[in-house]
Write a protein that holds these residues in place. Structure first.
Motif, PDB file in Angstrom:
ATOM      1  N   LEU A  23       0.830  -1.210   0.000  1.00 58.19           N
ATOM      2  CA  LEU A  23       0.000   0.000   0.000  1.00 58.19           C
ATOM      3  C   LEU A  23       0.866   1.262   0.000  1.00 58.19           C
ATOM      4  O   LEU A  23       0.443   2.311   0.491  1.00 58.19           O
ATOM      5  CB  LEU A  23      -0.935   0.012   1.215  1.00 58.19           C
ATOM      6  CG  LEU A  23      -2.029  -1.061   1.249  1.00 58.19           C
ATOM      7  CD1 LEU A  23      -2.842  -0.938   2.526  1.00 58.19           C
ATOM      8  CD2 LEU A  23      -2.945  -0.940   0.033  1.00 58.19           C
ATOM      9  N   GLU A  24       2.059   1.161  -0.546  1.00 58.17           N
ATOM     10  CA  GLU A  24       2.962   2.314  -0.546  1.00 58.17           C
ATOM     11  C   GLU A  24       2.359   3.516  -1.255  1.00 58.17           C
ATOM     12  O   GLU A  24       2.533   4.665  -0.831  1.00 58.17           O
ATOM     13  CB  GLU A  24       4.300   1.951  -1.208  1.00 58.17           C
ATOM     14  CG  GLU A  24       5.180   1.022  -0.375  1.00 58.17           C
ATOM     15  CD  GLU A  24       4.778  -0.430  -0.523  1.00 58.17           C
ATOM     16  OE1 GLU A  24       3.806  -0.709  -1.266  1.00 58.17           O
ATOM     17  OE2 GLU A  24       5.411  -1.304   0.101  1.00 58.17           O
ATOM     18  N   ALA A  25       1.614   3.274  -2.329  1.00 57.77           N
ATOM     19  CA  ALA A  25       1.023   4.378  -3.078  1.00 57.77           C
ATOM     20  C   ALA A  25      -0.132   5.030  -2.328  1.00 57.77           C
ATOM     21  O   ALA A  25      -0.531   6.159  -2.643  1.00 57.77           O
ATOM     22  CB  ALA A  25       0.541   3.885  -4.449  1.00 57.77           C
ATOM     23  N   GLU A  26      -0.669   4.337  -1.330  1.00 54.95           N
ATOM     24  CA  GLU A  26      -1.825   4.846  -0.582  1.00 54.95           C
ATOM     25  C   GLU A  26      -1.454   5.299   0.816  1.00 54.95           C
ATOM     26  O   GLU A  26      -2.324   5.457   1.670  1.00 54.95           O
ATOM     27  CB  GLU A  26      -2.891   3.745  -0.488  1.00 54.95           C
ATOM     28  CG  GLU A  26      -3.264   3.113  -1.811  1.00 54.95           C
ATOM     29  CD  GLU A  26      -3.897   4.105  -2.771  1.00 54.95           C
ATOM     30  OE1 GLU A  26      -4.499   5.088  -2.285  1.00 54.95           O
ATOM     31  OE2 GLU A  26      -3.780   3.907  -3.989  1.00 54.95           O
ATOM     32  N   HIS A  27      -0.171   5.513   1.059  1.00 50.51           N
ATOM     33  CA  HIS A  27       0.264   5.860   2.412  1.00 50.51           C
ATOM     34  C   HIS A  27      -0.361   7.151   2.922  1.00 50.51           C
ATOM     35  O   HIS A  27      -0.624   7.284   4.122  1.00 50.51           O
ATOM     36  CB  HIS A  27       1.790   5.966   2.460  1.00 50.51           C
ATOM     37  CG  HIS A  27       2.451   4.650   2.740  1.00 50.51           C
ATOM     38  ND1 HIS A  27       3.818   4.505   2.834  1.00 50.51           N
ATOM     39  CD2 HIS A  27       1.927   3.411   2.951  1.00 50.51           C
ATOM     40  CE1 HIS A  27       4.105   3.235   3.084  1.00 50.51           C
ATOM     41  NE2 HIS A  27       2.981   2.552   3.155  1.00 50.51           N
ATOM     42  N   LEU A  28      -0.613   8.110   2.049  1.00 50.42           N
ATOM     43  CA  LEU A  28      -1.210   9.362   2.508  1.00 50.42           C
ATOM     44  C   LEU A  28      -2.608   9.121   3.062  1.00 50.42           C
ATOM     45  O   LEU A  28      -2.984   9.705   4.081  1.00 50.42           O
ATOM     46  CB  LEU A  28      -1.258  10.368   1.353  1.00 50.42           C
ATOM     47  CG  LEU A  28      -1.670  11.793   1.734  1.00 50.42           C
ATOM     48  CD1 LEU A  28      -0.703  12.368   2.759  1.00 50.42           C
ATOM     49  CD2 LEU A  28      -1.753  12.684   0.508  1.00 50.42           C
ATOM     50  N   TRP A  29      -3.382   8.256   2.388  1.00 47.91           N
ATOM     51  CA  TRP A  29      -4.713   7.936   2.891  1.00 47.91           C
ATOM     52  C   TRP A  29      -4.631   7.070   4.153  1.00 47.91           C
ATOM     53  O   TRP A  29      -5.443   7.214   5.073  1.00 47.91           O
ATOM     54  CB  TRP A  29      -5.529   7.219   1.819  1.00 47.91           C
ATOM     55  CG  TRP A  29      -5.893   8.105   0.675  1.00 47.91           C
ATOM     56  CD1 TRP A  29      -5.361   8.112  -0.573  1.00 47.91           C
ATOM     57  CD2 TRP A  29      -6.893   9.124   0.684  1.00 47.91           C
ATOM     58  NE1 TRP A  29      -5.940   9.079  -1.356  1.00 47.91           N
ATOM     59  CE2 TRP A  29      -6.903   9.721  -0.607  1.00 47.91           C
ATOM     60  CE3 TRP A  29      -7.782   9.621   1.651  1.00 47.91           C
ATOM     61  CZ2 TRP A  29      -7.755  10.761  -0.946  1.00 47.91           C
ATOM     62  CZ3 TRP A  29      -8.639  10.657   1.305  1.00 47.91           C
ATOM     63  CH2 TRP A  29      -8.621  11.220   0.020  1.00 47.91           C
ATOM     64  N   VAL A  30      -3.650   6.192   4.183  1.00 44.57           N
ATOM     65  CA  VAL A  30      -3.487   5.341   5.362  1.00 44.57           C
ATOM     66  C   VAL A  30      -3.128   6.175   6.590  1.00 44.57           C
ATOM     67  O   VAL A  30      -3.443   5.812   7.728  1.00 44.57           O
ATOM     68  CB  VAL A  30      -2.397   4.277   5.089  1.00 44.57           C
ATOM     69  CG1 VAL A  30      -2.104   3.474   6.344  1.00 44.57           C
ATOM     70  CG2 VAL A  30      -2.827   3.353   3.962  1.00 44.57           C
ATOM     71  N   GLY A  86       5.895   9.773  10.065  1.00 43.49           N
ATOM     72  CA  GLY A  86       6.907  10.165   9.088  1.00 43.49           C
ATOM     73  C   GLY A  86       6.837   9.318   7.830  1.00 43.49           C
ATOM     74  O   GLY A  86       7.031   9.818   6.710  1.00 43.49           O
ATOM     75  N   ILE A  87       6.540   8.033   7.986  1.00 45.40           N
ATOM     76  CA  ILE A  87       6.416   7.140   6.828  1.00 45.40           C
ATOM     77  C   ILE A  87       5.174   7.492   6.021  1.00 45.40           C
ATOM     78  O   ILE A  87       5.231   7.679   4.798  1.00 45.40           O
ATOM     79  CB  ILE A  87       6.356   5.677   7.294  1.00 45.40           C
ATOM     80  CG1 ILE A  87       7.698   5.243   7.871  1.00 45.40           C
ATOM     81  CG2 ILE A  87       5.968   4.759   6.135  1.00 45.40           C
ATOM     82  CD1 ILE A  87       7.660   3.863   8.492  1.00 45.40           C
ATOM     83  N   PHE A  88       4.032   7.582   6.692  1.00 45.39           N
ATOM     84  CA  PHE A  88       2.765   7.723   5.979  1.00 45.39           C
ATOM     85  C   PHE A  88       2.525   9.133   5.450  1.00 45.39           C
ATOM     86  O   PHE A  88       1.901   9.300   4.394  1.00 45.39           O
ATOM     87  CB  PHE A  88       1.607   7.306   6.887  1.00 45.39           C
ATOM     88  CG  PHE A  88       1.629   5.853   7.266  1.00 45.39           C
ATOM     89  CD1 PHE A  88       1.765   4.885   6.286  1.00 45.39           C
ATOM     90  CD2 PHE A  88       1.518   5.449   8.579  1.00 45.39           C
ATOM     91  CE1 PHE A  88       1.787   3.542   6.616  1.00 45.39           C
ATOM     92  CE2 PHE A  88       1.538   4.114   8.928  1.00 45.39           C
ATOM     93  CZ  PHE A  88       1.682   3.157   7.943  1.00 45.39           C
ATOM     94  N   LEU A  89       3.004  10.142   6.155  1.00 46.38           N
ATOM     95  CA  LEU A  89       2.753  11.517   5.725  1.00 46.38           C
ATOM     96  C   LEU A  89       3.832  12.053   4.782  1.00 46.38           C
ATOM     97  O   LEU A  89       3.527  12.762   3.823  1.00 46.38           O
ATOM     98  CB  LEU A  89       2.642  12.441   6.943  1.00 46.38           C
ATOM     99  CG  LEU A  89       1.356  12.320   7.776  1.00 46.38           C
ATOM    100  CD1 LEU A  89       1.437  13.217   8.999  1.00 46.38           C
ATOM    101  CD2 LEU A  89       0.132  12.663   6.945  1.00 46.38           C
ATOM    102  N   PHE A  90       5.081  11.721   5.079  1.00 45.25           N
ATOM    103  CA  PHE A  90       6.182  12.339   4.329  1.00 45.25           C
ATOM    104  C   PHE A  90       7.029  11.343   3.552  1.00 45.25           C
ATOM    105  O   PHE A  90       7.985  11.733   2.892  1.00 45.25           O
ATOM    106  CB  PHE A  90       7.087  13.127   5.294  1.00 45.25           C
ATOM    107  CG  PHE A  90       6.329  14.084   6.167  1.00 45.25           C
ATOM    108  CD1 PHE A  90       5.766  15.236   5.632  1.00 45.25           C
ATOM    109  CD2 PHE A  90       6.155  13.829   7.522  1.00 45.25           C
ATOM    110  CE1 PHE A  90       5.068  16.119   6.440  1.00 45.25           C
ATOM    111  CE2 PHE A  90       5.449  14.701   8.330  1.00 45.25           C
ATOM    112  CZ  PHE A  90       4.903  15.855   7.793  1.00 45.25           C
ATOM    113  N   GLY A  91       6.696  10.074   3.653  1.00 48.34           N
ATOM    114  CA  GLY A  91       7.471   9.066   2.935  1.00 48.34           C
ATOM    115  C   GLY A  91       8.886   8.917   3.457  1.00 48.34           C
ATOM    116  O   GLY A  91       9.777   8.454   2.746  1.00 48.34           O
TER     117      GLY A  91
END
Length: 286
Positions: A23-30, A86-91
């Protein structure tokens, strides 16, 4: 995981954190539910802490344990928040080696504290249900002057005019099961170290091995000697002067954090060299 050199010895400088695989492409939603979870954690536990602090009726062991549990849970959540968001919002998937160790230590230490509080709460509930008449707070007979400059369990319970035998047993059990076990394992460890060092053939090798352990032995002595001495002073409180009690209490509180940096600065060549370099860089050049 990045390597700091190309030699056969692998020393990582950073680690790579993984969010949710696939779900790397959907991290912002996650990140949305994770943000909500953190907000809920801090609001709920903050509300519990505020209510227990402000309501005098809740100043009882059961609710004080609940406040400690809330603090531990807030601490665990705060330890994981920077990397998770940091992972989900900013990669940001990298974490330095030092930060990773600090986070790991914080999570495990606070988790152990949380488990200990849960155990204490279960024992507290057992006493409250099994023997309600004994489930009271200690009563004090008009004397509220402590002999130290901070609150310590043995010093506090001796102000009570009630039966403190259970409190004494509890204190001895805690000291034995925590500090006593740690000290036993430390002694066993150094027994094994001594056996290994004596097996080294060269005298230079033995000297180097002893120097390596010297600073830690000093740190162990700096911590346990004042603690054991203070415990003995508390047991003999009627036979020693208040001045000695106050001095031993201050030594227990201040001696280790004052002495340990000095010992490690003197005995550890790398730390001593780093301090010299730092001081030389700050010295104004003429």
């Amino acid at each position: 995981m990045k390597n700091s050199n190309n030699s056969s010895g692998f020393l990582p400088t950073t680690f790579i954190l993984v969010g949710i695989p696939g779900l790397e492409a959907e991290h912002l939603w996650v990140s949305v539910p994770f943000c909500l979870i953190y907000i809920i954690i801090f609001l709920e536990n903050g509300m519990i802490l505020h209510v227990i602090r402000t309501d005098v009726a809740l100043h009882q062991p059961m609710y004080l344990f609940l406040a400690m549990l809330a603090l531990a849970e807030v601490g665990v959540s705060a330890s994981t928040l920077p990397t998770v968001l940091g992972i989900f919002l900013f990669g940001n998937t990298e974490i330095s080696f030092e930060a990773c160790l600090l986070q790991m230590f914080s999570i495990h230490s606070l988790s152990i504290m949380e488990s200990a509080v849960l155990l204490a709460m279960s024992l507290d509930r057992f006493v409250a249900i099994y023997s309600p008449l004994r489930y009271t707070r200690l009563s004090f007979c008009g004397h509220n002057a402590l002999s130290h400059s901070y609150c310590l369990h043995p010093n506090l319970i001796y102000l009570s005019c009630g039966n403190i035998s259970v409190n004494n047993i509890y204190g001895i059990f805690i000291v034995t099961s925590t500090f006593g076990l740690d000290l036993l394992l430390i002694v066993i460890s150094y027994g094994l170290i001594l056996h290994t060092v004596l097996g080294i053939a060269t005298g230079e090798g033995r000297k180097k091995a002893f120097n390596t352990c010297g600073s830690h032995i000093c740190a162990v002595l700096a911590y346990y000697v004042p603690m054991i001495s203070l415990s003995i002073v508390h047991r003999l409180r009627h036979r020693v002067s208040p001045l000695l009690q106050a001095m031993m209490a201050s030594a227990y509180l201040f001696f280790p954090p004052v002495v340990n940096p000095i010992v490690y600065s003197i005995k550890t060549k790398e730390i001593r060299g780093a301090i010299f370099r730092m001081l030389s860089e700050k010295r104004p050049r003429v």
